[in-house]
Motif scaffolding. Structure first.
Motif, mmCIF file in Angstrom:
data_model
loop_
_atom_site.group_PDB
_atom_site.id
_atom_site.type_symbol
_atom_site.label_atom_id
_atom_site.label_comp_id
_atom_site.label_asym_id
_atom_site.label_seq_id
_atom_site.Cartn_x
_atom_site.Cartn_y
_atom_site.Cartn_z
ATOM 1 N N SER A 213 0.831 -1.209 0.000
ATOM 2 C CA SER A 213 0.000 0.000 0.000
ATOM 3 C C SER A 213 0.865 1.260 0.000
ATOM 4 O O SER A 213 0.457 2.297 -0.525
ATOM 5 C CB SER A 213 -0.989 0.002 1.163
ATOM 6 N N GLN A 221 0.235 9.357 -5.881
ATOM 7 C CA GLN A 221 0.595 10.756 -5.596
ATOM 8 C C GLN A 221 1.603 11.283 -6.614
ATOM 9 O O GLN A 221 1.503 12.405 -7.085
ATOM 10 C CB GLN A 221 1.217 10.886 -4.203
ATOM 11 N N THR B 170 1.315 9.225 2.715
ATOM 12 C CA THR B 170 1.499 7.935 2.067
ATOM 13 C C THR B 170 1.206 6.790 3.040
ATOM 14 O O THR B 170 0.919 5.669 2.634
ATOM 15 C CB THR B 170 2.931 7.842 1.514
ATOM 16 N N TYR B 171 1.263 7.094 4.341
ATOM 17 C CA TYR B 171 0.959 6.065 5.327
ATOM 18 C C TYR B 171 -0.532 5.897 5.558
ATOM 19 O O TYR B 171 -0.950 4.990 6.256
ATOM 20 C CB TYR B 171 1.610 6.414 6.674
ATOM 21 N N ARG B 172 -1.335 6.824 5.011
ATOM 22 C CA ARG B 172 -2.719 6.872 5.447
ATOM 23 C C ARG B 172 -3.456 5.555 5.207
ATOM 24 O O ARG B 172 -4.161 5.077 6.094
ATOM 25 C CB ARG B 172 -3.455 8.029 4.783
ATOM 26 N N SER B 173 -3.299 4.947 4.016
ATOM 27 C CA SER B 173 -4.077 3.714 3.840
ATOM 28 C C SER B 173 -3.541 2.566 4.670
ATOM 29 O O SER B 173 -4.333 1.777 5.179
ATOM 30 C CB SER B 173 -4.242 3.297 2.386
ATOM 31 N N SER B 174 -2.198 2.471 4.843
ATOM 32 C CA SER B 174 -1.747 1.358 5.690
ATOM 33 C C SER B 174 -2.196 1.554 7.136
ATOM 34 O O SER B 174 -2.555 0.601 7.811
ATOM 35 C CB SER B 174 -0.235 1.136 5.628
ATOM 36 N N PHE B 175 -2.181 2.805 7.595
ATOM 37 C CA PHE B 175 -2.637 3.075 8.964
ATOM 38 C C PHE B 175 -4.140 2.786 9.091
ATOM 39 O O PHE B 175 -4.574 2.101 10.015
ATOM 40 C CB PHE B 175 -2.373 4.539 9.342
ATOM 41 N N GLN B 177 -6.077 0.926 7.272
ATOM 42 C CA GLN B 177 -6.303 -0.500 7.136
ATOM 43 C C GLN B 177 -6.067 -1.210 8.474
ATOM 44 O O GLN B 177 -6.871 -2.016 8.920
ATOM 45 C CB GLN B 177 -5.243 -0.976 6.139
ATOM 46 N N LEU B 187 -2.569 -0.803 15.492
ATOM 47 C CA LEU B 187 -1.617 0.049 14.769
ATOM 48 C C LEU B 187 -0.367 0.285 15.623
ATOM 49 O O LEU B 187 0.756 0.214 15.115
ATOM 50 C CB LEU B 187 -2.276 1.388 14.409
ATOM 51 N N LEU B 191 3.405 -0.794 14.516
ATOM 52 C CA LEU B 191 4.503 0.184 14.454
ATOM 53 C C LEU B 191 5.658 -0.244 15.354
ATOM 54 O O LEU B 191 6.831 -0.154 14.981
ATOM 55 C CB LEU B 191 4.006 1.569 14.879
#
Lengths: 237, 206
Positions: A213, A221, B170-175, B177, B187, B191
């Motif tokens: 992902s 982006q 860029t982390y938003r979807s992995s976070f 999810q 989460l 991490l």
């Protein structure tokens, strides 16, 4: 011996990927940008596998063995070839000034820069651009469509896949008639590109929580940024 | 009482105005050139010595970042359910991850030329973008944009975009999810696991 080994492993990988694609084809996690996530994850894993056993080791060797000036020369040579259709795409996107600059780059680098081995045009103030047919379609207002991971080519969207078909169709390297020359040039370009991406790759490995992902979101982006030439509409949140 | 509060507010405002004197573009330029100068001279960092690079980032770069804001941005909507305590732990773990990523990027730096793009700011602006570029041979210059916001103490970076790719969102979807599947604690656990495995890898002989 080593070659045979790699070929066998590649074949196994292909089989495993095909099987997994059949089984996992419909699994999604409901991301609206990525309706094909199940299939894409399998393709992504397959591409990673091919990269790990085949492409990356060669690129690492290439990176270690080739002196920097030679590396730069190879990158410049293929960059010069690409500049021609970067110019065409700039023209199609209604940016004649940039198209003229790209054409100027090809003229200068092919002659003064000795067949493109030296990028003297940049030093002369003609900056290199990055355009392709996928970006041109985006510029024309065509939406990205779903995100899709292509075998071997990697991350694309439906729009960028259509762009890729055109990119390949007009690619000077792909149009070389002499097959051994075409294949050697293609392989050299592939490895040189991969070697250029090694540093970014190391950073992504460090950064990603879920590489799939992370790469997807970065790709989307990046493409959006490229379509808008570095000035995409500011995201709202 | 009201008078006192007003005085206090005026006092606080004057402090923040005084401390924020260093303009955001000057801040970015100072920190970037200082850090890259060190990287240019330090052969250990160039060879990938991660402990030394981490130290450099922690002392020189980290104070100018607002990690809590970055963490909230990375979590997006899903993160609103986090308790203050969860947010504190998340911020700590995400900071470690970002600092390591940033350090890794620094060890890949090979003395490319940095261009600082012209910067304009309206008076009273509290949220700005400072644009820089890395010139690299044989390819289009790579944009390196810093997003800063004015805080009480000074300007702080809350996002960095490389070639248009945000280090944070860029982390938003992995976070998202991870939160959807295993909640905020899930989460935090992932991490922590990520950071621990990197620490082990960094500690191992090269």
């Amino acid at each position: 011996m080593i070659k045979k080994n790699a070929a066998v492993r590649l074949k196994n990988l292909l089989l495993a990927a095909a099987l997994a694609a059949l089984l996992g084809g419909c699994a999604t996690s409901g991301n609206p940008k990525d309706p094909l996530e199940g299939f894409n994850r399998v393709m992504f894993a397959f591409n990673e596998g091919v990269d790990t056993v085949l492409i990356k080791p060669v690129a690492l060797g290439y990176d270690a063995v080739m002196p920097t000036p030679v590396r730069t020369g190879v990158t410049n040579f293929f960059g010069n070839i690409a500049d021609l259709f970067i110019g065409v795409n700039n023209l199609l996107q209604g940016k004649p000034d940039q198209a003229a600059s790209d054409l100027g780059r090809v003229l200068i680098n092919s002659t003064v820069g000795i067949l493109g081995l030296f990028d003297v045009a940049t030093a002369a103030g003609l900056e290199k651009h990055d355009e392709d047919f996928g970006q041109t379609f985006g510029r024309w207002g065509i939406g990205t469509g779903a995100y899709v991971v292509l075998p071997l080519f990697g991350p694309r969207t439906v729009r960028d896949t259509a762009g890729l078909v055109l990119d390949v169709a007009v690619d000077p390297v792909a149009n070389v008639d002499h097959v051994p020359t075409r294949n050697s040039l293609g392989a050299l370009r592939l490895i040189d590109n991969r070697a250029d991406r090694l540093p970014a790759d190391r950073v992504i490995e460090e950064a990603a929580l879920d590489k799939y992902s992370y790469v997807r979101d970065a790709y989307l982006q990046r493409r959006n940024n490229l379509v808008h030439d570095g000035n995409p509409p500011r995201r709202t949140e | 009482m009201k008078y006192l509060l007003g005085l206090l507010a005026a006092f606080l405002l004057s402090i923040s105005a005084g401390a924020a004197e260093l303009a955001p573009d000057a801040l970015v330029r100072n920190v970037t050139s200082e850090v890259l100068e060190i990287v240019r001279k330090d052969r250990d960092i160039q060879a990938g010595n991660s402990r030394k690079t981490l130290e450099l980032v922690e002392t020189k770069v980290l104070p100018h970042f607002n990690f809590q804001r970055m963490t909230q941005l990375a979590m997006g909507r899903e993160g609103r359910q986090a308790t203050p305590e969860q947010l504190r732990i998340l911020t700590e773990e995400f900071r470690d991850l970002l600092v390591r990523t940033y350090s890794k990027a620094l060890t890949e730096f090979r003395g490319q030329e940095i261009i600082y793009r012209p910067f304009k700011m309206a008076p009273g602006e509290t949220d700005v973008r400072v644009r820089t570029e890395i010139r690299q041979t044989g390819s289009k210059p790579l944009a390196f944009d810093y997003y800063l916001e004015r805080t009480a103490a000074s300007w702080k970076v809350y996002d960095v975009e490389v070639g248009g790719v945000s280090l944070v969102t860029t982390y938003r979807s992995s976070f998202g999810q991870e939160i959807q599947r295993n909640g905020i604690d899930g989460l935090i656990r992932s991490l922590q696991a990520r950071n621990r495995s990197s620490e082990i890898a960094a500690g191992a002989p090269k």
